[in-house]
Design a protein around this motif. Structure first.
Motif, mmCIF file in Angstrom:
data_model
loop_
_atom_site.group_PDB
_atom_site.id
_atom_site.type_symbol
_atom_site.label_atom_id
_atom_site.label_comp_id
_atom_site.label_asym_id
_atom_site.label_seq_id
_atom_site.Cartn_x
_atom_site.Cartn_y
_atom_site.Cartn_z
ATOM 1 N N ASP A 26 -1.201 9.670 1.811
ATOM 2 C CA ASP A 26 -0.145 10.668 1.951
ATOM 3 C C ASP A 26 1.217 9.989 2.120
ATOM 4 N N GLN A 27 1.246 8.884 2.813
ATOM 5 C CA GLN A 27 2.503 8.175 3.080
ATOM 6 C C GLN A 27 2.766 7.045 2.087
ATOM 7 N N LEU A 28 1.836 6.770 1.240
ATOM 8 C CA LEU A 28 1.969 5.628 0.328
ATOM 9 C C LEU A 28 3.162 5.783 -0.615
ATOM 10 N N ALA A 29 3.335 6.920 -1.239
ATOM 11 C CA ALA A 29 4.419 7.121 -2.201
ATOM 12 C C ALA A 29 5.785 6.943 -1.546
ATOM 13 N N SER A 30 5.957 7.486 -0.363
ATOM 14 C CA SER A 30 7.256 7.362 0.302
ATOM 15 C C SER A 30 7.529 5.924 0.721
ATOM 16 N N ARG A 31 6.518 5.182 1.119
ATOM 17 C CA ARG A 31 6.723 3.779 1.503
ATOM 18 C C ARG A 31 7.079 2.917 0.282
ATOM 19 N N VAL A 32 6.409 3.169 -0.815
ATOM 20 C CA VAL A 32 6.710 2.400 -2.021
ATOM 21 C C VAL A 32 8.123 2.706 -2.504
ATOM 22 N N MET A 33 8.509 3.969 -2.518
ATOM 23 C CA MET A 33 9.841 4.345 -2.967
ATOM 24 C C MET A 33 10.924 3.773 -2.066
ATOM 25 N N SER A 34 10.650 3.650 -0.780
ATOM 26 C CA SER A 34 11.663 3.101 0.123
ATOM 27 C C SER A 34 11.861 1.604 -0.090
#
Length: 126
Positions: A26-34
């Motif tokens: 769930d948090q993977l996409a936001s961490r990669v984008m950051s």
């Protein structure tokens, strides 16, 4: 090999020993984008002129020089390794040499020639 596999299945069972923490994907996409650089930074990198090294700039000239050197070396090699045939030199096939008569019969038997064929070959060479 099968015994080891049976032992592992007996100890661990059929369940996988690896687990993913809850909410990881769930948090993977936001961490990669950051962690990605911002779009402005990418555009700045693309707009900077690329500086070529001197070796890259001279590469076509180096290729041309290598080709010229190769042609010169080949030309000199062929020039100095040519055998000059003097007009008074005879080819090796027509040079007559003294022959011992004791071996002529053995040679004729070896190549299976009779007198008629030998005379025919001698007549062709003259």
């Amino acid at each position: 090999m099968e015994n080891e596999e049976k032992y592992i299945r007996m100890k661990m069972g059929d369940k996988s020993p690896f687990r993913v923490p809850e909410g990881y994907f769930d948090q993977l996409a936001s961490r990669v984008m950051s962690q990605l650089p911002e779009q402005a930074t990418i555009q700045q990198l693309e707009q900077q002129p690329r500086r070529q090294s001197r070796l890259v700039a001279l590469r076509p000239w180096l290729y041309a020089a290598a080709c010229v050197v190769a042609v010169v070396v080949l030309a000199l090699t062929f020039h100095f390794h040519q055998r000059v045939v003097e007009p008074y030199e005879q080819p090796m096939a027509t040079v007559s040499a003294p022959v011992d008569d004791e071996y002529i019969d053995d040679v004729a038997d070896y190549v299976m020639l009779d007198n008629t064929e030998i005379y025919a070959y001698l007549a062709e060479n003259n």
